[in-house]
Design a protein around this motif. Structure first.
Motif, PDB file in Angstrom:
ATOM      1  N   PHE A 264      62.537  28.230  34.371  1.00 39.28           N
ATOM      2  CA  PHE A 264      62.693  28.501  35.789  1.00 39.28           C
ATOM      3  C   PHE A 264      61.601  27.745  36.519  1.00 39.28           C
ATOM      4  O   PHE A 264      60.501  27.578  35.995  1.00 39.28           O
ATOM      5  N   SER A 265      61.906  27.312  37.711  1.00 44.66           N
ATOM      6  CA  SER A 265      60.873  26.638  38.497  1.00 44.66           C
ATOM      7  C   SER A 265      61.029  26.967  39.971  1.00 44.66           C
ATOM      8  O   SER A 265      62.098  27.355  40.431  1.00 44.66           O
ATOM      9  N   SER A 266      59.945  26.817  40.665  1.00 44.65           N
ATOM     10  CA  SER A 266      59.917  27.005  42.109  1.00 44.65           C
ATOM     11  C   SER A 266      59.030  25.925  42.698  1.00 44.65           C
ATOM     12  O   SER A 266      57.944  25.664  42.182  1.00 44.65           O
ATOM     13  N   GLN A 267      59.513  25.305  43.773  1.00 44.36           N
ATOM     14  CA  GLN A 267      58.767  24.226  44.402  1.00 44.36           C
ATOM     15  C   GLN A 267      58.783  24.376  45.918  1.00 44.36           C
ATOM     16  O   GLN A 267      59.691  24.980  46.483  1.00 44.36           O
ATOM     17  N   VAL A 268      57.781  23.796  46.527  1.00 42.73           N
ATOM     18  CA  VAL A 268      57.696  23.694  47.981  1.00 42.73           C
ATOM     19  C   VAL A 268      57.553  22.214  48.294  1.00 42.73           C
ATOM     20  O   VAL A 268      56.795  21.500  47.622  1.00 42.73           O
ATOM     21  N   GLY A 269      58.288  21.743  49.307  1.00 41.02           N
ATOM     22  CA  GLY A 269      58.241  20.325  49.611  1.00 41.02           C
ATOM     23  C   GLY A 269      58.477  20.022  51.067  1.00 41.02           C
ATOM     24  O   GLY A 269      58.728  20.912  51.884  1.00 41.02           O
TER      25      GLY A 269
ATOM     26  N   ILE B 104      67.816  10.724  43.515  1.00 41.32           N
ATOM     27  CA  ILE B 104      67.212  10.346  42.238  1.00 41.32           C
ATOM     28  C   ILE B 104      65.773  10.820  42.343  1.00 41.32           C
ATOM     29  O   ILE B 104      65.113  10.588  43.358  1.00 41.32           O
ATOM     30  N   SER B 105      65.290  11.503  41.321  1.00 40.01           N
ATOM     31  CA  SER B 105      63.912  11.982  41.406  1.00 40.01           C
ATOM     32  C   SER B 105      63.207  11.804  40.073  1.00 40.01           C
ATOM     33  O   SER B 105      63.831  11.770  39.014  1.00 40.01           O
TER      34      SER B 105
ATOM     35  N   TYR C 266      61.445  12.828  45.552  1.00 41.04           N
ATOM     36  CA  TYR C 266      62.893  12.667  45.673  1.00 41.04           C
ATOM     37  C   TYR C 266      63.180  11.402  46.466  1.00 41.04           C
ATOM     38  O   TYR C 266      62.549  11.158  47.499  1.00 41.04           O
ATOM     39  N   PHE C 267      64.166  10.625  46.014  1.00 40.28           N
ATOM     40  CA  PHE C 267      64.638   9.450  46.731  1.00 40.28           C
ATOM     41  C   PHE C 267      66.116   9.673  47.037  1.00 40.28           C
ATOM     42  O   PHE C 267      66.937   9.724  46.119  1.00 40.28           O
ATOM     43  N   PHE C 268      66.453   9.820  48.322  1.00 39.58           N
ATOM     44  CA  PHE C 268      67.816  10.121  48.743  1.00 39.58           C
ATOM     45  C   PHE C 268      68.601   8.822  48.906  1.00 39.58           C
ATOM     46  O   PHE C 268      68.131   7.889  49.546  1.00 39.58           O
TER      47      PHE C 268
ATOM     48  N   SER D 244      63.856   9.963  56.150  1.00 42.35           N
ATOM     49  CA  SER D 244      65.222  10.275  55.733  1.00 42.35           C
ATOM     50  C   SER D 244      65.514   9.942  54.273  1.00 42.35           C
ATOM     51  O   SER D 244      66.395  10.533  53.678  1.00 42.35           O
ATOM     52  N   TRP D 245      64.798   9.037  53.656  1.00 40.91           N
ATOM     53  CA  TRP D 245      65.118   8.631  52.288  1.00 40.91           C
ATOM     54  C   TRP D 245      64.119   9.133  51.260  1.00 40.91           C
ATOM     55  O   TRP D 245      64.276   8.859  50.068  1.00 40.91           O
ATOM     56  N   PHE D 246      63.099   9.898  51.655  1.00 37.98           N
ATOM     57  CA  PHE D 246      62.056  10.319  50.715  1.00 37.98           C
ATOM     58  C   PHE D 246      61.584  11.739  51.000  1.00 37.98           C
ATOM     59  O   PHE D 246      61.449  12.145  52.152  1.00 37.98           O
ATOM     60  N   ALA D 247      61.341  12.491  49.935  1.00 39.38           N
ATOM     61  CA  ALA D 247      60.736  13.825  50.030  1.00 39.38           C
ATOM     62  C   ALA D 247      59.795  13.998  48.845  1.00 39.38           C
ATOM     63  O   ALA D 247      59.962  13.367  47.798  1.00 39.38           O
ATOM     64  N   LEU D 248      58.819  14.872  49.008  1.00 39.78           N
ATOM     65  CA  LEU D 248      57.849  15.157  47.950  1.00 39.78           C
ATOM     66  C   LEU D 248      57.718  16.661  47.812  1.00 39.78           C
ATOM     67  O   LEU D 248      57.584  17.371  48.813  1.00 39.78           O
TER      68      LEU D 248
END
Length: 187
Positions: free
Chosen positions: A68-73, A119-120, A105-107, A78-82
């Motif tokens: 199990f995992s939990s993340q905050v980001g 893709i992450s 994350y790369f959207f 528009s094309w990137f998240a961390l």
């Protein structure tokens, strides 16, 4: 006079013929809660082919893992998240691993899509005491985030991870399903 007419025609045509593209949708701040299961196909094959006790001891621990995992980001563009967070993985009765994780994350979806295809990469390092003194993982995921309501969505991904336990690496192929809460309310 001709200059003024040309200027008015230029301004008028820019309003009439211009296209207004919708802004690409973003998650904003988000948090995920997910469950995953993975299978070590190489270990399963080696274990079935082992004939002696020595060969069985040489097989890395665990034929499967779950966790199990939990993340905050945050998605700043528009094309990137961390994202970053915690992950619990069970590999073997002696290997209950708690990782601290980082996941960019790369959207790759079209700007008009409501879903987020990504893709992450995944990185994690063990922070608890178990039978493994040094453990970590690195992985790659392909997935989709499907918004269901204004702030809630589903999270699906297929993962390939290299789990390293005391210098011995094992590849796991896995699936992840979870929920995602996000701050952007344009859905």
């Amino acid at each position: 006079m001709k200059k003024y007419l040309f200027f008015l025609l230029l301004v008028f045509s820019s309003f009439v013929f211009s296209q207004d593209y919708p802004p690409r949708k973003k998650l904003g701040f988000f948090t995920t809660l997910d469950a995953c299961v993975g299978f070590d196909l190489a270990s399963i094959i080696k274990n079935s082919q082992a004939k002696t006790d020595y060969e069985l001891r040489q097989v890395p621990p665990g034929k499967y893992n779950y966790g199990f995992s939990s993340q905050v980001g945050y998605q700043p563009i528009s094309w990137f998240a961390l994202a970053g967070g915690l992950r619990y993985s069970y590999i073997d009765p002696n290997y209950h691993l708690l990782y601290i994780t980082i996941q960019p994350y790369f959207f790759v979806n079209d700007i008009t899509d409501d879903d987020f295809f990504f893709i992450s990469a995944k990185f994690g390092n063990k922070i608890n005491r178990t039978a493994a003194k040094n453990a970590g993982f690195i992985g790659l995921s392909l997935g989709k985030i499907k918004p269901m309501t204004n702030n809630l969505g589903q999270y699906f991904s297929v993962n390939l991870e290299n789990q390293v336990l005391d210098g011995e690496g094992t590849f796991f192929v896995g699936l992840t399903y979870g929920l995602i809460l996000f701050s952007n309310k344009r859905y």
